[in-house]
Design an enzyme around this catalytic site. Structure first.
Site, PDB file in Angstrom:
ATOM      1  N   HIS A   1       1.436  24.847 -12.720  1.00 43.78           N
ATOM      2  CA  HIS A   1       2.410  25.672 -11.971  1.00 43.78           C
ATOM      3  C   HIS A   1       2.048  25.898 -10.834  1.00 43.78           C
ATOM      4  O   HIS A   1       1.098  26.799 -10.411  1.00 43.78           O
ATOM      5  CB  HIS A   1       2.364  27.214 -12.923  1.00 43.78           C
ATOM      6  CG  HIS A   1       3.847  27.910 -12.669  1.00 43.78           C
ATOM      7  ND1 HIS A   1       4.209  28.781 -13.555  1.00 43.78           N
ATOM      8  CD2 HIS A   1       4.616  27.910 -11.580  1.00 43.78           C
ATOM      9  CE1 HIS A   1       5.245  29.536 -13.187  1.00 43.78           C
ATOM     10  NE2 HIS A   1       5.516  28.670 -11.870  1.00 43.78           N
TER      11      HIS A   1
ATOM     12  N   THR B   1       4.988  31.193 -16.268  1.00 48.96           N
ATOM     13  CA  THR B   1       4.559  30.041 -17.019  1.00 48.96           C
ATOM     14  C   THR B   1       4.989  29.760 -18.389  1.00 48.96           C
ATOM     15  O   THR B   1       5.325  28.401 -18.620  1.00 48.96           O
ATOM     16  CB  THR B   1       2.930  29.749 -16.652  1.00 48.96           C
ATOM     17  OG1 THR B   1       2.578  30.110 -15.393  1.00 48.96           O
ATOM     18  CG2 THR B   1       2.686  28.395 -17.184  1.00 48.96           C
TER      19      THR B   1
ATOM     20  N   GLU C   1       9.378  21.334 -21.706  1.00 50.09           N
ATOM     21  CA  GLU C   1       9.795  20.903 -23.149  1.00 50.09           C
ATOM     22  C   GLU C   1      11.178  20.547 -23.633  1.00 50.09           C
ATOM     23  O   GLU C   1      11.232  19.536 -24.114  1.00 50.09           O
ATOM     24  CB  GLU C   1       8.991  21.575 -24.258  1.00 50.09           C
ATOM     25  CG  GLU C   1       7.410  21.603 -24.260  1.00 50.09           C
ATOM     26  CD  GLU C   1       6.545  22.171 -25.318  1.00 50.09           C
ATOM     27  OE1 GLU C   1       6.896  21.701 -26.423  1.00 50.09           O
ATOM     28  OE2 GLU C   1       5.757  22.832 -25.297  1.00 50.09           O
TER      29      GLU C   1
END
Length: 128
Positions: A68, A34, A42
């Site tokens: 996720h 994750t 990002e």
């Protein structure tokens, strides 16, 4: 700044061993972690936003809310797709992001980036 809302952008990534949950310390398996998925999402938003900024400006991530949804094996490729869904006061940019392995959706996220003047930002930090 002439940023388009709701225009779809995408970035491709190949999952490497260093991106695994085991390598990152966030889990015990050789699957996409994750934390690495957050970094990919990002990075995709940052790189897209950079297309609209002059060389004095940059952006920092201030928030990400990620789901996720499915695992991805090392060696597989993923695509991060995103759109800018809102701009607040010309400096707060809110993204909607999704990640896919092939046709399978593996993640969704809302991500906020704040536009900054790079030199002023660093000068302020260093002077503390």
């Amino acid at each position: 700044m002439n940023i388009e809302l709701n225009k779809i952008f995408e970035t491709h990534y190949t999952i490497k061993g260093e991106n695994s949950a085991k390598s990152m310390g966030s889990g015990d398996l050789e699957v996409l972690s994750t934390p690495s998925l957050v970094a990919f999402m990002e990075n995709s938003a940052k790189n897209y936003l950079n297309n609209f900024l002059n060389e004095e400006l940059g952006s920092v991530g201030s928030n990400i809310n990620i789901n996720h949804l499915a695992p991805t094996l090392i060696g597989k490729s993923i695509i991060v797709k995103g759109t800018i869904k809102e701009i607040i006061k010309e400096k707060i940019i809110i993204f909607s992001l999704e990640a896919y392995e092939g046709d399978k959706q593996i993640a969704t996220a809302d991500h906020t980036r704040v536009i900054i003047n790079n030199k002023k930002f660093m000068k302020k930090l260093i002077s503390k």
